[in-house]
Design an enzyme around this catalytic site. Structure first.
Site, PDB file in Angstrom:
ATOM      1  N   CYS A 127      -1.306   1.162  13.550  1.00 17.75           N
ATOM      2  CA  CYS A 127      -1.792   2.198  12.630  1.00 17.75           C
ATOM      3  C   CYS A 127      -3.310   2.342  12.658  1.00 17.75           C
ATOM      4  O   CYS A 127      -3.834   3.419  12.408  1.00 17.75           O
ATOM      5  CB  CYS A 127      -1.307   1.930  11.215  1.00 17.75           C
ATOM      6  N   CYS A 129      -1.348   8.143   6.304  1.00 20.39           N
ATOM      7  CA  CYS A 129      -1.090   6.798   6.831  1.00 20.39           C
ATOM      8  C   CYS A 129      -2.165   5.817   6.388  1.00 20.39           C
ATOM      9  O   CYS A 129      -2.006   4.614   6.528  1.00 20.39           O
ATOM     10  CB  CYS A 129      -1.061   6.802   8.352  1.00 20.39           C
TER      11      CYS A 129
END
Lengths: 146, 383
Positions: free
Chosen positions: A110, A34
């Site tokens: 995130c 990610c």
């Protein structure tokens, strides 16, 4: 990259970077897939009578990630330092973002992993102390992040 | 300020600005008007068409001015698709610009099948795969000339050969190459080509689509006879004049500029790769745009490097998710087989007309320290 001055300050001069040898707890959240990963190391002043009141005396972190991730880790480390376990468990990612004068919306999800990673380190500590019962009550990293 | 983001856009050359200025006020009539003032504007417009045709080695009536590369790409793909109803397959590559990829995706709504040709580790399209996929149901193959992120140059002539065996249209997005390297549409087998002025020191908001005589396409916009009925709307005369001037400059200076810029780019690569361990060069080692240097810096994320460079007045670009506005790392780097962390850790330096050796040396001086600072902070790094 519309970051607040606070974010830029913590990004350019991050506090509490590093590792702790013989840490009492270590916690990692995120995933390089990610693009964000952070590991926290904590030293805890124990309280045998009441573990909730045990205190984080030292905290260090390492981060692979964007500017927001580094700033979040730095800010979260400052917020957790000197706090008791119960106080740290009450911290949320929103508290960190607020103290940084906000984060861009795309970064809230995130990159805002600081609090979770510290809580993960507390879970590690409690588990080592033989208190899986208490450890399991702390959320730590959420699966959706991965 | 050290600007190393020329693949994103370029400063407009002052000679271009100067050429454009009279066309905002003094010569501002509509080129469609029949009066003398209109004629003057028309002359300027056609002069630019000639300049661009010279640069591409095309005919003048094969050039259609557009608002830029994105509109040209849209016109090529949608325009050819809507001009016929027999062929229902579109082939493109996995590393196209979104102007092509998203347009191809959109055509699925109209019953088209879209096939993406994979690329190798250098970003070169798989010609065997292409050959197997091109068939009599294929309408158009759209493969870029050079990739904007890594600079790899695709083998256009070979692609053209394969494509034409089946009577398929070959479109190329040449936004990164026009004005930087020679292009000859007569010998390269290109049927349609997209370009944009602001990538080679022309103004923003103007570009063109080259369409080989005989290739049928519908216009995107309707409502006027402009550009042979293929692009309705009063022409952006100052922009077109600027595009024409940028073409003239490119014709004169391109080959010397390419050599100069390649030297700067290679100096940068040599300088940083000598000083920073575990760097990976992305893109083809030789068949690559002379100005593009894309590197992956192990253990470090791209946006944090960009911010650190920015704080020192150096402007570059990255393929990390954080910089794309999405949660995904660069589709180009992933298609080339880079692992996610290396794609997140990518950095693109793209040089151009106004860069000097001093710029490059400044980057070589400060970049290693930035990487070291971020690596020391990274949990993935074990010195």
């Amino acid at each position: 990259m519309q970051y607040s001055q606070k974010v830029m300050d913590h990004f350019m001069n991050p506090r509490n970077v590093g590792e702790i040898q013989n840490a009492d707890g270590v916690g990692t959240c995120g995933n390089p897939v990610c693009g964000d990963l952070m590991t926290f190391y904590v030293k805890i002043e124990p309280r045998t009578d009441n573990l909730d009141m045990a205190r984080i005396t030292e905290i260090r972190f390492k981060t692979f990630g964007c500017g927001a991730a580094i700033a979040v880790a730095s800010m979260a480390s400052e917020m957790a330092k000197g706090k008791t376990l119960s106080e740290v468990v009450d911290l949320s990612r929103d508290d960190v973002a607020d103290n940084l004068d906000g984060l861009p919306p795309v970064k809230m999800h995130c990159s805002n992993l600081g609090v979770q990673a510290i809580q993960e380190a507390l879970k590690d500590y409690l588990t080592k102390m033989g208190r899986r019962d208490l450890a399991s009550k702390i959320k730590g990293c959420s699966k959706e992040e991965h | 300020m050290i600007y190393l983001d020329y693949n994103a856009t370029t400063p407009t050359d002052s000679r271009v600005v100067e050429a454009m200025l009279p066309y905002f006020h003094d010569i501002s009539a509509n080129p469609s008007s029949i009066h003398t003032a209109g004629h003057k504007a028309r002359e300027a417009l056609e002069g630019s068409r000639t300049a661009l045709a010279e640069l591409l080695k095309s005919r003048n009536d094969e050039i259609y001015f557009t608002s830029g590369g994105t509109e040209a790409d849209n016109t090529a793909i949608k325009g050819t698709s809507f001009a016929q109803d027999k062929r229902k397959k579109i082939i493109t590559s996995a590393i196209e610009h979104h102007a092509v990829l998203t347009t191809c995706e959109y055509m699925k709504k109209f019953g088209f099948r879209v096939v993406k040709v994979p690329v190798d580790h250098y970003g070169v399209v798989d010609l065997d795969f292409l050959e197997q996929e091109v068939d009599d149901n294929t309408l158009i193959v759209s493969i870029m000339h050079a990739n904007n992120e890594v600079g790899t140059i695709e083998p256009l002539e070979k692609i053209g050969e394969i494509v034409h065996r089946h009577g398929v249209i070959f479109h190329t997005d040449a936004v990164q190459t026009v004005g930087k390297i020679p292009i000859d549409v007569r010998t390269s087998g290109i049927d349609m080509l997209s370009l944009s002025a602001h990538k080679f020191c022309g103004p923003k908001g103007i570009g063109a689509l080259y369409v080989r005589k005989g290739v049928r396409f519908d216009p995107l916009s309707h409502g006027g006879h402009h550009e042979g009925g293929k692009r309705a709307g009063t022409e952006n005369v100052p922009g077109i004049v600027g595009l024409g001037k940028a073409c003239e400059i490119a014709l004169d200076e391109m080959s010397a500029e390419e050599k100069r810029i390649r030297k700067l780019r290679d100096r940068l690569w040599q300088g940083i790769s000598e000083r920073i361990p575990e760097l990976k060069l992305n893109g083809h080692p030789e068949k690559r745009l002379a100005n593009t240097l894309n590197v992956s810096v192990k253990y470090v994320e791209g946006e944090s490097m960009l911010l650190q460079l920015d704080a020192r007045g150096i402007f570059a670009s990255s393929g990390s998710a954080c910089t794309s506005g999405s949660l995904e790392a660069s589709h180009v780097l992933l298609a080339m087989g880079l692992p996610h962390d290396m794609a997140h850790g990518s950095l693109r330096f793209s040089c151009g007309r106004y860069n000097t050796e001093r710029d490059i040396d400044k980057v070589i001086e400060v970049f290693p320290g930035i990487v070291e600072k971020l690596r020391v902070m990274s949990p993935l790094y074990r010195p």
